[in-house]
Write an enzyme that holds these catalytic residues in place. Structure first.
Site, short mmCIF file in Angstrom:
data_model
loop_
_atom_site.label_atom_id
_atom_site.label_comp_id
_atom_site.label_asym_id
_atom_site.label_seq_id
_atom_site.Cartn_x
_atom_site.Cartn_y
_atom_site.Cartn_z
N TYR A 132 -48.78 -54.95 -21.39
CA TYR A 132 -48.03 -56.20 -21.32
C TYR A 132 -48.86 -57.33 -20.71
CZ TYR A 132 -43.33 -54.36 -22.49
OH TYR A 132 -42.23 -53.82 -23.12
N GLU A 248 -37.16 -49.99 -17.41
CA GLU A 248 -38.09 -49.93 -16.29
C GLU A 248 -37.43 -50.33 -14.99
OE1 GLU A 248 -42.61 -51.42 -15.23
OE2 GLU A 248 -41.41 -52.61 -16.61
#
Length: 381
Positions: A132, A248
């Protein structure tokens, strides 16, 4: 209600008995190994341990049974994590695949993707990392400059990712890349599944304050992945990335709390042993830490907003690191050989990163203000 509670307690007993039997045998030396800032500890042995768990049905508990999980309830997952902590079992190595990518594929992947990728995650034969963050983008996840373009039936990637946890031991990476020519911001992004072991992928370890290197920079220079390895539609990457972040910062924090509870209990033991528990201010801070951890657990059970959950646990853990230095006293300022840190010094230093990675606290506060509370948006250029 009574039968449900009985079922959970029966599950808890089964977990406790299994862990006791296995961790008193060939895996006894792994008790307490691993965790943030300590991922280098007995990694191969912990991988063997987790594969042993998989062979006996103790991985992917919350996954539906059709994908190899147990379909365990939230209460059963909490029971597992609590017993895992009480057993001082080693830190897990497959968190990113099991609790982030796996649920994302179950929710949004194609039948072919589920069939290809879920079984190796469950059996812990393929490890994953998360592509990411990028250099120069700060906390702006939408500031993606890594690009991917179709060449026949493959995507070709070029760009850089940073702070990529465990990239050096992973076989695959789920990558947020810009596939829409001329696109900016949230538009034109795609969520690609990319093999790490290929020409065009370079992993560069980043040395942290702790002297260890579980974070990495990953360079893509003509790396390739099949055109079918895009989750969701091309251009739908932002929605997929947000789905993963929801996992997450949500239920998967129960896994984090395994290590947190172990650290807090060990710190209380140290305070008893070195006399710090005699200080009423330290006692008060330890009690606050305990009650804070209970609040984190309750929030995870209730389904706290993911941004609020991330903000809460990261600050709790950073505060625990600071409290550990107070409990240790003057000894906390002394090390042995260069970079020879004890567990409490390592906790203090590594937990400074908690409020930055996985979405900085500043970003989480903006999300809560704008999307949860409905406050006016922050001016943006």
């Amino acid at each position: 209600m009574g039968s449900a509670m009985s079922s959970v307690e029966g599950f808890r007993t089964a977990v406790r008995d299994w862990l006791r039997d296995r961790l008193d045998g060939e895996f006894a030396a792994l008790r307490g190994c691993g965790g943030p800032g300590r991922e280098h500890e007995a990694f191969d042995e912990r991988l063997t341990w987790e594969r042993h768990m998989a062979a006996h049905g103790w991985t992917c508990l919350g996954w539906p049974e059709e994908y190899g999980g147990r379909g365990a309830s939230i209460e059963e997952q909490v029971a597992f994590h609590e017993e895992y902590a009480l057993a001082d079992a080693p830190a897990r190595v497959n968190h990113i695949g099991e609790q982030l990518l796996g649920p994302t594929l179950i929710a949004h992947g194609t039948a072919e993707q589920k069939a290809r990728f879920l079984p190796p995650i469950r059996s812990v034969t393929e490890l994953w990392c998360q592509g990411y963050s990028e250099p120069g983008a700060g906390s702006d996840l939408a500031g993606v400059r890594t690009r991917a373009a179709l060449d026949g039936d493959t995507w070709v990637l070029n760009g850089r990712k940073t702070w990529t946890s465990l990239a050096h031991v992973s076989q695959w990476c789920f990558v947020l890349a810009r596939t829409g020519p001329g696109s900016r911001g949230h538009a034109g992004l795609s969520y690609l599944l990319v093999p790490m072991d290929q020409p065009g992928v370079e992993v560069r370890p980043i040395t942290q304050l702790t002297g260890t290197s579980e974070f990495n920079e990953v360079l893509f220079d003509g790396a390739r992945t099949h055109s079918s390895h895009v989750v969701g539609a091309p251009g739908d990457g932002w929605r997929m990335a947000m789905a993963t972040l929801g996992f997450e910062r949500g239920v998967s924090t129960l896994g984090h709390q395994v290590g947190f509870r172990r650290e807090l209990e060990a710190l209380i033991t140290l305070a008893r042993r070195n006399g710090a528990l005699g200080d009423p201010l330290i006692r008060d801070r330890l009690v606050r830490a305990w009650s804070g951890l209970e609040a984190l657990r309750a929030g995870a059970l209730r389904g706290t907003d993911p941004s609020a959950a991330k903000l809460s646990w990261s600050h709790w853990h950073r505060d625990l690191g600071e409290l550990a230095m107070v409990v240790c006293g003057a000894a906390a300022t002394v090390t042995g050989a260069p970079r020879a840190l004890d567990r409490w010094q390592r906790l203090f230093l590594f937990s400074r990163a908690d409020t930055v990675y996985a979405g900085s606290s500043e970003i989480q506060r903006n999300i809560i203000a704008e999307r949860v509370l409905g406050l006016p948006k922050e001016p943006r250029p």
